[in-house]
Scaffold this motif. Structure first.
Motif, PDB file in Angstrom:
ATOM      1  N   HIS A 106      44.883  44.286  18.151  1.00 12.49           N
ATOM      2  CA  HIS A 106      45.585  43.233  17.429  1.00 12.49           C
ATOM      3  C   HIS A 106      44.995  43.017  16.039  1.00 12.49           C
ATOM      4  O   HIS A 106      45.720  42.744  15.073  1.00 12.49           O
ATOM      5  N   ARG A 116      50.088  41.837  23.613  1.00 14.78           N
ATOM      6  CA  ARG A 116      50.432  40.422  23.418  1.00 14.78           C
ATOM      7  C   ARG A 116      50.306  39.626  24.711  1.00 14.78           C
ATOM      8  O   ARG A 116      49.798  38.502  24.729  1.00 14.78           O
ATOM      9  N   TYR A 135      51.550  34.296  20.969  1.00 10.74           N
ATOM     10  CA  TYR A 135      51.538  35.602  21.640  1.00 10.74           C
ATOM     11  C   TYR A 135      52.689  35.748  22.627  1.00 10.74           C
ATOM     12  O   TYR A 135      53.228  36.844  22.815  1.00 10.74           O
TER      13      TYR A 135
END
Length: 584
Positions: A106, A116, A135
């Motif tokens: 990320h 995520r 997220y």
């Protein structure tokens, strides 16, 4: 399961040897001695990626995770590598490693769905509401991960805003079809319970039940709510239906006993974190029934990261691992289920079966017996009886099954599965009268069971008795389970025993297409070919059967057939063949 580390090492060696052969200037240890042949900057990442892919394809997720992690170090911007790295780490049960890899990916701008989801769960666990919300926004998720993210988000909203907002959020996502909305409706019912909106929760659970949805955790909440509100008869009725339709469940059996004994039943009201764990667990529990691999285990690991006491997730995680042949890892997962858990007996039974599949028969029996000493659970007694039967210890299986059936009779309970198992054990003991009585009684209780129909029909035909009835029983079984290679084989073998070799060949060929790796089915097809004058094809099928590792007694019989053909005569020689069914 055979570990693949050695295979990966061999693959690395082959890569290095190939490199030595292709490029000049390599010394005795494979390192370039000429700067003109220095590898490109991303060569290390590419090499790790190749090895990781090979490890993943050969069922070595631990090696795959480590290699993907190494490739992220030098190529973190690759979305594919990041997704695979996080997936492989979760596949090994290493949640902390998955979080580290997801954070690394990320930070380099990678927003893959599993990245995520993992980071959203970690932020939720740490109480970082706004970070988790960012997220878990549903944009970009596929249907399955969207359902998971939606459920977690509902529990996050419950904790940060309140139950009304959480319920509204879920209401906005409903399609109106309870079968499609089942995961969302379960979340809604559990959130309503958590908020003490018991009437709304009961209405939600009743809608789910009427739709045909059957989930043990959902029924546990539903039955507890009914019993706590005084409707114990309805609660017991639902629990009985679940047992008949789905099978035994230790937690629900304990709840049934508590309700019957008149004990006070407490309604379970979940915390947001416990609810979020179920939001991951429930879709994963549905996924495991639709896949033949260990993909679902990724989600059970995420669920346990949210709620380590969700022991039912451990039992299904282990089941997912067993599907991939990872029995040793499954045993390790199940060993963490404590004796205080209602899933302890089920876990010990699973451990016993895993040991049995590993060829550790004595240990399997010992584990089941030790668990019975601490918890005289009916389900565990059934498991032990089935282990005895799997080990051909038929007298012990017969004795234990008889004890369980007698105990059930005293409680007014009938279980066709136990009668079938005892019938099969008695058949193996040459007690055909006892076996036939059990099988017929099982069929009276469950007349649509393809398992019982096929077994009884095949037994009749193979013994040369009640031939037409046996043939009809097998045909009926096949209507209930038309894609079963084993029932198709039974029908083909019935025609073989009746001397109808053309029909026998037709169905036995179809059976081998459905179950190509079974030695008995290939053996039967060889016999049909032989009787049809196709001797070369017959020998090919028998040789194939030998390669599929039949039991020693069967192996000896097949080896004799390779020399002089089959010796099983037809029971009845048909005067004329029936026409073959049309085959596309």
């Amino acid at each position: 399961m055979m570990r693949r580390t050695g295979a990966v090492s061999a693959f690395l060696l082959s890569l290095s040897c190939a490199a030595c052969a292709a490029y000049p200037g390599f010394g005795s240890h494979g390192f370039s001695q000429d700067s003109r042949y220095a590898p490109p900057a991303d060569a290390a990442a590419f090499g790790d990626f190749l090895v990781a892919r090979y490890a993943a394809m050969t069922d070595d997720p631990r090696e795959a995770a480590n290699r993907y992690a190494a490739s992220i170090e030098t190529a973190p911007e690759s979305a594919g590598i990041a997704q695979r790295a996080v997936f492989s780490a979760l596949l090994t049960g290493n949640y902390p490693q998955a979080v580290r890899l997801a954070n690394k990916a990320h930070s380099a701008g990678n927003f893959g769905t599993l990245v995520r989801l993992t980071l959203g769960i970690e932020a939720f666990s740490e109480g970082k509401d706004s970070v988790s919300a960012a997220y878990l926004t549903e944009d970009g998720f596929g249907p399955f991960n969207r359902t998971v993210a939606r459920g977690i988000s509902a529990w996050r909203i419950l904790g940060s805003v309140g139950p009304a907002a959480a319920e509204t959020y879920l209401q906005d996502t409903l399609t109106g079809d309870p079968r499609l909305d089942s995961a969302t409706l379960y979340m809604m019912g559990l959130i309503q319970l958590s908020a003490h909106s018991d009437e709304d929760a009961l209405a939600t659970f009743e809608t789910l039940w009427d739709s045909g949805a059957r989930l043990s955790i959902g029924l546990d909440a539903h039955a507890r709510l009914l019993a706590a509100n005084g409707d114990r008869a309805r609660a017991l009725s639902l629990l009985k239906t679940f047992q008949e339709e789905i099978g035994e469940n230790s937690a629900l059996e304990n709840l049934r006993k508590d309700i019957q004994s008149g004990r006070d039943i407490q309604v379970t009201r979940l915390t947001p974190r416990q609810g979020a764990a179920l939001a991951v667990y429930i879709p994963a529990a549905a996924l495991i029934t639709r896949t033949d691999d260990d993909v679902a285990s990724v989600y059970f690991v995420l669920a346990l990261a949210l709620d380590p006491d969700l022991h039912e997730a451990r039992t299904l995680w282990a089941q997912s691992l067993e599907k991939a042949g990872r029995e040793i890892e499954a045993i390790s997962v199940l060993a963490d289920v404590p004796e205080t858990s209602p899933y302890y007996s089920a876990a010990r039974g699973q451990i016993a079966w895993a040991l049995l599949r590993l060829g550790r028969e004595d240990e399997a029996v010992q584990v089941a017996r030790q668990a019975l000493e601490t918890s005289p659970d009916r389900g565990l007694r059934v498991q032990l009886a089935e282990i005895y039967r799997a080990e051909s210890r038929y007298r012990e299986a017969d004795r234990l099954l008889t004890e369980i059936i007698r105990d059930d009779d005293l409680k007014g309970r009938e279980d066709w599965r136990l009668l079938f198992s005892r019938g099969a054990a008695r058949h193996a003991l040459d007690d055909w009268a006892g076996a036939e009585a059990d099988l017929k009684q099982a069929l009276q209780i469950e007349p649509h069971s393809p398992l019982v129909l096929n077994y009884l029909g095949y037994a009749y035909v193979d013994q040369g008795i009640h031939l037409e009835e046996g043939l009809n029983l097998i045909r009926t079984a096949l209507t209930y389970d038309p894609d079963s290679g084993f029932i198709t084989d039974s029908l083909g073998w019935a025609y073989y025993r009746l001397g109808r070799y053309e029909l026998a060949t037709y169905f036995l060929e179809k059976a081998v297409e459905l179950e190509p790796g079974d030695p008995t089915l290939n053996d039967h097809l060889g016999d049909a070919y032989w009787r049809s004058g196709r001797t070369l094809e017959a020998k090919y099928q028998w040789e194939r059967s030998l390669k599929l590792e039949p039991a020693e007694q069967e192996r000896a019989r097949i080896e004799v057939k390779l020399l002089r053909g089959p010796d099983e005569p037809a029971v009845v020689r048909a005067e004329s063949e029936q026409p073959l069914p049309h085959r596309p």
